[in-house]
Enzyme design. Structure first.
Site, PDB file in Angstrom:
ATOM      1  CG  LEU A  34      -1.819  -1.247   1.380  1.00 32.08           C
ATOM      2  CD1 LEU A  34      -2.746  -1.079   2.593  1.00 32.08           C
ATOM      3  CD2 LEU A  34      -2.634  -1.515   0.128  1.00 32.08           C
ATOM      4  N   GLY A  37      -1.586   6.279  -2.767  1.00 31.71           N
ATOM      5  CA  GLY A  37      -2.752   6.092  -3.644  1.00 31.71           C
ATOM      6  C   GLY A  37      -3.824   5.261  -2.940  1.00 31.71           C
ATOM      7  CG  HIS A  38      -3.204   1.183  -2.042  1.00 30.96           C
ATOM      8  ND1 HIS A  38      -1.882   1.077  -2.379  1.00 30.96           N
ATOM      9  CD2 HIS A  38      -3.871   0.330  -2.861  1.00 30.96           C
ATOM     10  CE1 HIS A  38      -1.732   0.189  -3.346  1.00 30.96           C
ATOM     11  NE2 HIS A  38      -2.930  -0.279  -3.666  1.00 30.96           N
ATOM     12  CD  GLN A  62      -4.900  -8.673 -10.510  1.00 36.29           C
ATOM     13  OE1 GLN A  62      -5.901  -8.922  -9.841  1.00 36.29           O
ATOM     14  NE2 GLN A  62      -4.453  -7.433 -10.656  1.00 36.29           N
ATOM     15  CD  GLU A 149     -10.021   9.760 -11.967  1.00 31.57           C
ATOM     16  OE1 GLU A 149      -9.065  10.561 -12.136  1.00 31.57           O
ATOM     17  OE2 GLU A 149     -11.208  10.110 -12.012  1.00 31.57           O
ATOM     18  CE  LYS A 150       0.070   3.908 -11.716  1.00 28.63           C
ATOM     19  NZ  LYS A 150      -0.159   2.504 -11.997  1.00 28.63           N
ATOM     20  CB  VAL A 177      -1.979   9.752  -4.901  1.00 30.72           C
ATOM     21  CG1 VAL A 177      -1.028  10.472  -3.959  1.00 30.72           C
ATOM     22  CG2 VAL A 177      -3.410   9.787  -4.350  1.00 30.72           C
ATOM     23  CB  SER A 186       2.831   2.437  -9.270  1.00 29.41           C
ATOM     24  OG  SER A 186       2.945   1.063  -9.579  1.00 29.41           O
TER      25      SER A 186
HETATM   26  O1  PAF Z   1      -5.796  -2.720  -8.608  1.00 28.81           O
HETATM   27  C1  PAF Z   1      -5.437  -3.715  -7.968  1.00 28.81           C
HETATM   28  O2  PAF Z   1      -4.649  -3.619  -7.023  1.00 28.81           O
HETATM   29  C2  PAF Z   1      -5.961  -5.070  -8.357  1.00 28.81           C
HETATM   30  O3  PAF Z   1      -6.081  -5.196  -9.728  1.00 28.81           O
HETATM   31  C3  PAF Z   1      -7.289  -5.450  -7.651  1.00 28.81           C
HETATM   32  C4  PAF Z   1      -8.413  -4.509  -8.048  1.00 28.81           C
HETATM   33  C5  PAF Z   1      -7.093  -5.386  -6.143  1.00 28.81           C
HETATM   34  C6  PAF Z   1      -7.696  -6.854  -8.025  1.00 28.81           C
HETATM   35  O4  PAF Z   1      -6.739  -7.783  -7.635  1.00 28.81           O
END
Ligand code: PAF
Length: 281
Positions: A34, A37-38, A62, A149-150, A177, A186
């Site tokens: 984190l 941005g988070h 993913q 939005e990043k 951010v 990021s």
């Molecule tokens: O943006 C992210 O960190 C990821 O793609 C998410 C939305 C948590 C899904 O794993």
């Protein structure tokens, strides 16, 4: 620690049941590592919701086979401290087996947009993102879910999924951010060595130049050329795409709101960024 941190699926479901089905929950879905941005997502959720629930889960579905799943940063203790500071009530840190107790038979097709931009070089990425987002929305049952939005293409596809499947949740977008020099925050910025870190703000500078050109009345072609000229000033940056799209990521933006998006490799690290652009021409 936040009020409560739970690991297993059973513990999470019990904690969610205690809140009650009608609880006014704001959800922040994360892969950990984190950063500010988070923090902005969690603070926005805190402001609008009775209960804030966050997830910390690095979703294997993913990541492509040659991507950074194994080395993705996992600083859990620091993540939990950030959650507490932002006022998160409940954090779920599931394992892969908690999230995928059986191998999924059903997938979510992200449609044509899922194969463009990020999807062109990360073919299974958005199917993996939409699957985990759908699962977490189902398990967390939030009224609102917060996205940055990043990751504008992710935000756009999540909105499309929520709309197309009539999911009962509001998707709330939170502005990117940035560091003082413009670099978008990021989790992957930690991979950059000092020379790469020094070069990386050229992405934001290019987007900003394109944005300003649009304000001055530039055509679509001129906006893209202006941004490309800035990118070309850095030898460290290997551009994957720079594209001007509609605000919904449609291919033919007309006059009005549009989005300028970039992806580039800086050393071994792939960075993405985007800005809103108002096209007058
Ligand atoms: O943006 C992210 O960190 C990821 O793609 C998410 C939305 C948590 C899904 O794993």
């Amino acid at each position: 620690m936040p009020d409560r941190v739970v690991g297993s699926r059973a513990q999470f479901l019990a904690a969610r049941a205690e809140l009650g089905a009608d609880a006014d929950v704001g959800a922040v879905l994360t892969m950990g590592a984190l950063h500010e941005g988070h923090d902005a997502l969690m603070r926005a959720a805190r402001k609008a919701s009775d209960v804030v629930v966050a997830t910390v889960f690095v979703n294997p579905a993913q990541f492509g086979p040659s991507e950074d799943l194994a080395r993705y940063p996992r600083p859990l203790a620091e993540d939990l401290r950030r959650c507490r500071t932002a006022g998160v009530d409940l954090v779920w840190t599931p394992t892969v087996a908690d999230v995928y107790p059986s191998s999924p038979q059903i997938g979510i097709d992200p449609g044509p947009l899922g194969a463009e931009l990020e999807g062109a070089s990360r073919p299974a990425h958005f199917a993996g993102v939409l699957l985990i987002v759908a699962k977490f929305l189902s398990l967390l049952a939030p009224r609102r879910v917060y996205f940055g939005e990043k990751d504008y293409q992710q935000l756009t596809l999540v909105r499309a999924m929520v709309n197309d499947l009539d999911l009962p949740v509001d998707v709330v977008a939170v502005p990117t951010v940035r560091e003082a020099d413009g670099l978008a925050r990021s989790s992957r910025n930690v991979y950059l060595d000092p020379a790469e870190r020094a070069a990386a703000p050229v992405l934001a500078a290019a987007l900003q130049a394109g944005q300003q050109a649009a304000v001055a009345g530039a055509t679509r072609k001129q906006v893209v050329a202006t941004a490309n000229a800035v990118l070309a000033t850095s030898a460290h940056v290997d551009v994957d795409y720079l594209e001007l799209r509609g605000a919904d990521l449609g291919r033919e933006p007309g006059p009005g709101p549009a989005r300028l998006l970039v992806a580039a490799r800086v050393g071994r690290t792939r960075l993405i960024d985007n800005v809103a652009v108002e096209l007058t021409a």
